[in-house]
Design an enzyme around this catalytic site. Structure first.
Site, short mmCIF file in Angstrom:
data_model
loop_
_atom_site.label_atom_id
_atom_site.label_comp_id
_atom_site.label_asym_id
_atom_site.label_seq_id
_atom_site.Cartn_x
_atom_site.Cartn_y
_atom_site.Cartn_z
N TRP A 123 0.86 -1.20 0.00
CA TRP A 123 0.00 0.00 0.00
C TRP A 123 0.89 1.24 0.00
O TRP A 123 1.87 1.30 0.75
CB TRP A 123 -0.91 -0.02 1.23
N ASP A 205 -1.72 -5.89 8.97
CA ASP A 205 -2.67 -4.88 8.52
C ASP A 205 -3.93 -5.60 8.02
O ASP A 205 -3.89 -6.31 7.02
CB ASP A 205 -2.01 -4.06 7.40
N ALA A 207 -7.44 -4.84 6.68
CA ALA A 207 -8.31 -3.75 6.21
C ALA A 207 -9.42 -4.21 5.28
O ALA A 207 -10.28 -3.43 4.91
CB ALA A 207 -7.46 -2.68 5.51
N LYS A 240 -13.63 -0.58 5.04
CA LYS A 240 -14.18 -1.33 3.93
C LYS A 240 -15.21 -2.34 4.41
O LYS A 240 -16.29 -2.45 3.82
CB LYS A 240 -13.06 -2.05 3.16
C1 LMR Z 1 -6.54 2.52 -1.09
O1 LMR Z 1 -5.52 1.83 -1.01
O2 LMR Z 1 -7.00 2.92 -2.17
C2 LMR Z 1 -7.30 2.85 0.17
O3 LMR Z 1 -6.73 2.21 1.27
C3 LMR Z 1 -7.47 4.31 0.37
C4 LMR Z 1 -6.23 5.01 0.83
O4 LMR Z 1 -6.30 5.70 1.85
O5 LMR Z 1 -5.20 4.91 0.20
#
Ligand code: LMR
Length: 391
Positions: A123, A205, A207, A240
């Site tokens: 991420w 993590d 999410a 989410k």
């Molecule tokens: C994403 O990866 O698109 C989401 O987790 C939103 C973000 O805050 O980046």
């Protein structure tokens, strides 16, 4: 003094949303930021969330502070959602999953940890969060984009070779962001063994629980890891799984077998939060608490989450079939999990797709499959085939 500051770049992922909104193209498609969308392109408020909110509006008598750790019933119910029954942890409510990761990073620093291992790609915000807390971020490649293959062996050997006792390692509980790659049970077990041998602290993590194969099955690897290692941190987001994105609802949990250590861990997490934002916002946590403690709301929420997952899975099947014409490796999109897959497209083609076809995705090549619906899918496949130099 302020004049000496140079301008920070906009977050490239979040900057896509205003660009998309400003595009007059009626056929535009948003495959950018990770939010779930239904067949009509809406990000709906879950029915159970609406009903929980109506209940809160009716019954809430005060807006006085809840307290620095947040809502204890939420913290416990959310932990059971993530970790299952009977596992102990020091938990506090946080400002979304990002807040949970930041508190995790600060806790690691206070505990004497100075490095965290991140498998890349990951991420886009992970590095920044840990670096902001003063940790050194050590990256290692964990995914082959062209081959759509997890580099499991390489990942274990790099960590086994380079990590030192007290280092942390970041893991995605399920639905890997950005690759969708599934870490098999053998790799999870190998990670647990490396963590044990080298004295590493896993930071997990979580999410996207419920967006892979199911609420319980998505959490199974995390639960097995918690049973294996003496200490771990879980950063959990409700954004989410409960569709509560803007409510910034999450929690961080640190595990230890010792009740005294858990008490100390909680005191540190509370103190870190107090120094950053004093107390977490209440509304989203109150909604999650209401849903998780009401059997009828819980069932309704699970049904809606299951439907969202099934829709994503059907989009995955369509995309995998269409794109495997370009590269056989892309057939893997069908078996990857969660909202994202990562396409091997160069940046020039991504910008071209945006300008010529109104298809928005970050320059990394990540696509939010939950942003696609069945009427757009053939056009997106055709555009990717026409413009993208894949493979
Ligand atoms: C994403 O990866 O698109 C989401 O987790 C939103 C973000 O805050 O980046």
């Amino acid at each position: 003094m302020f004049e000496t500051l140079s301008r920070e770049a906009d977050d490239p992922l979040l900057a896509l949303t205003p660009l998309f909104r400003a595009d007059p193209n009626p056929a535009k498609v948003d495959l950018g930021v990770g939010v779930y969308r239904d067949e009509l392109g809406r990000t709906p408020v879950f029915r159970a969330v609406k009903r929980a909110e109506a209940h809160l509006l009716e019954t809430q008598e005060t807006k006085a502070y809840v307290g620095p750790e947040g809502d204890r019933t939420f913290i416990e119910a959310f932990w059971t959602f993530v970790a299952g029954e009977g596992r102990h942890a020091a938990g506090v409510q946080t400002v979304g999953g990002t807040g949970a990761l930041r508190l995790a990073a600060e806790l690691l620093r206070r505990s004497g940890s100075s490095r965290i291992f991140l498998g890349t790609p990951t991420w886009s915000n992970h590095s920044a969060i840990f670096a902001a807390a003063g940790l050194s971020v050590v990256t290692y490649p964990s995914f082959d984009v062209a081959g759509q293959r997890l580099l499991a062996g390489e990942m274990i050997s790099v960590v086994a070779d380079k990590a030192q006792p007290g280092d942390a390692i970041l893991l995605h509980a399920s639905c890997h962001n950005p690759t969708g790659a599934v870490m098999d049970d053998a790799t999870w077990a190998a990670v647990a063994e490396v963590a044990l041998e080298k004295g590493l602290v896993p930071v997990i993590d979580s999410a996207y629980q419920g967006f892979g194969t199911g609420i319980e099955s998505d959490a199974a690897p995390l639960r097995r890891l918690l049973d294996r290692v003496p200490e771990a941190i879980v950063a959990a987001s409700a954004s989410k799984s409960f569709g509560l994105y803007r409510e910034r609802t999450g929690a961080v949990y640190a595990t230890s077998a010792s009740p005294e250590t858990r008490d100390k861990l909680k005191s540190h997490l509370v103190t870190i939060g107090r120094g950053a934002y004093s107390m977490p916002p209440d509304h989203g946590a109150a909604v999650v608490r209401t849903i998780l403690t009401d059997p009828e709301l819980r069932t309704d929420w699970r049904t809606e989450l299951d439907d969202a997952r099934k829709r994503i899975t059907s989009m995955r099947t369509i995309l995998a079939k269409g794109l495997s014409r370009l590269s056989p490796a892309l057939a893997a999109i069908a078996t990857q999990q969660g909202m994202f897959s990562l396409l091997p497209i160069d940046e020039t083609r991504i910008v071209e797709l945006r300008h010529r076809r109104g298809i928005y995705m970050p320059l990394s090549g990540r696509i939010n499959i939950a942003g696609l619906n069945s009427s757009q899918a053939p056009g997106v496949i055709e555009a990717l085939c026409a413009h993208a130099a894949l493979g």
